[in-house]
Design a protein around this motif. Structure first.
Motif, mmCIF file in Angstrom:
data_model
loop_
_atom_site.group_PDB
_atom_site.id
_atom_site.type_symbol
_atom_site.label_atom_id
_atom_site.label_comp_id
_atom_site.label_asym_id
_atom_site.label_seq_id
_atom_site.Cartn_x
_atom_site.Cartn_y
_atom_site.Cartn_z
ATOM 1 N N GLU A 111 32.489 39.056 32.677
ATOM 2 C CA GLU A 111 32.316 39.719 33.506
ATOM 3 C C GLU A 111 30.954 39.837 33.648
ATOM 4 O OE1 GLU A 111 33.527 43.975 35.456
ATOM 5 O OE2 GLU A 111 34.209 43.788 33.486
ATOM 6 N N PHE A 142 29.308 36.700 35.013
ATOM 7 C CA PHE A 142 29.904 36.507 36.655
ATOM 8 C C PHE A 142 28.816 37.534 37.329
ATOM 9 C CE2 PHE A 142 32.391 37.570 40.375
ATOM 10 C CZ PHE A 142 32.637 36.379 40.643
ATOM 11 N N THR A 143 28.568 38.874 36.986
ATOM 12 C CA THR A 143 27.971 39.742 37.612
ATOM 13 C C THR A 143 26.275 39.793 37.456
ATOM 14 O OG1 THR A 143 28.503 41.657 36.038
ATOM 15 C CG2 THR A 143 30.105 41.387 37.957
ATOM 16 N N CYS A 200 27.036 34.897 40.388
ATOM 17 C CA CYS A 200 28.201 34.471 41.035
ATOM 18 C C CYS A 200 28.548 35.491 42.231
ATOM 19 C CB CYS A 200 29.429 34.473 40.212
ATOM 20 S SG CYS A 200 29.274 33.476 38.738
ATOM 21 N N THR A 201 28.361 36.896 42.285
ATOM 22 C CA THR A 201 28.768 37.886 42.893
ATOM 23 C C THR A 201 27.796 37.714 44.260
ATOM 24 O OG1 THR A 201 27.068 39.587 41.950
ATOM 25 C CG2 THR A 201 29.522 39.489 41.270
ATOM 26 N N THR A 202 26.720 36.912 44.518
ATOM 27 C CA THR A 202 25.885 36.748 45.575
ATOM 28 C C THR A 202 26.723 36.181 46.479
ATOM 29 O OG1 THR A 202 23.986 36.515 44.142
ATOM 30 C CG2 THR A 202 23.936 35.720 46.472
ATOM 31 N N HIS A 249 30.708 35.149 46.012
ATOM 32 C CA HIS A 249 31.806 35.379 45.547
ATOM 33 C C HIS A 249 32.774 36.574 45.317
ATOM 34 C CE1 HIS A 249 32.273 31.034 45.434
ATOM 35 N NE2 HIS A 249 30.879 30.776 44.823
ATOM 36 N N MET A 250 33.624 36.833 45.820
ATOM 37 C CA MET A 250 34.363 38.117 45.704
ATOM 38 C C MET A 250 35.943 37.617 44.659
ATOM 39 S SD MET A 250 33.798 40.484 48.864
ATOM 40 C CE MET A 250 34.694 42.022 48.065
ATOM 41 N N ALA A 251 36.457 38.703 44.033
ATOM 42 C CA ALA A 251 37.674 38.495 43.395
ATOM 43 C C ALA A 251 38.613 37.885 44.398
ATOM 44 C CB ALA A 251 38.230 39.451 42.711
ATOM 45 N N SER A 286 36.963 32.958 47.466
ATOM 46 C CA SER A 286 37.224 34.065 46.542
ATOM 47 C C SER A 286 37.718 33.358 45.173
ATOM 48 C CB SER A 286 38.652 34.652 46.852
ATOM 49 O OG SER A 286 39.790 34.345 46.711
#
Length: 136
Positions: A53, A56-57, A62-64, A66-68, A76
């Protein structure tokens, strides 16, 4: 006057040389993570998920895109994991730049910049990132 200009140019050239040159890039050693148990050993699944996590964050960036569970710019995480599993594809190989994109390959050019980050992840970091992605 010309002495001042020559001296200024010499000073500027020296400053630029010192500021821009002479720095060798060193390869970073593989990161070692201590588990919550105080050991440098295999991480537990909860420790891997926390580290995944964090990557990822954080540094994975990645959060730029992608979302879960929803498409943002990229697919996603759930769709990515499901697609790679359904095709028997290797997510690790893709994130290391050793395999082609199979989920929305037309958007791959936007992902290439982030692969420079994921290619450098240690084995523990990559395993943790993928474990986190699978947990979403």
């Amino acid at each position: 006057m010309t002495t001042i200009i020559k001296t200024s140019l010499l000073f500027l050239a020296t400053t630029l040389f010192v500021a821009c040159g002479g720095k060798e890039q060193k390869e970073q050693p593989e990161a070692v993570y201590e588990s919550e148990r105080g050991e440098t050993a295999e991480l537990s699944m909860s420790e891997k998920l926390k580290l995944g996590e964090k990557i990822f964050t954080g540094k994975g960036n990645c959060t730029t895109c992608h979302m879960a569970d929803k498409k943002l710019i990229g697919p996603s995480m759930q769709d990515i994991v499901k697609g790679y599993d359904a095709n028997g594809a290797d997510l690790d190989a893709f994130l290391r730049g050793k395999a082609d994109a199979i989920i929305e390959p037309a958007q791959f050019p936007m992902m290439e910049a982030n692969l420079t980050i994921t290619k450098k992840l240690s084995a523990v970091e990559m395993e943790s990132l993928i474990a986190y992605m699978r947990s979403l």
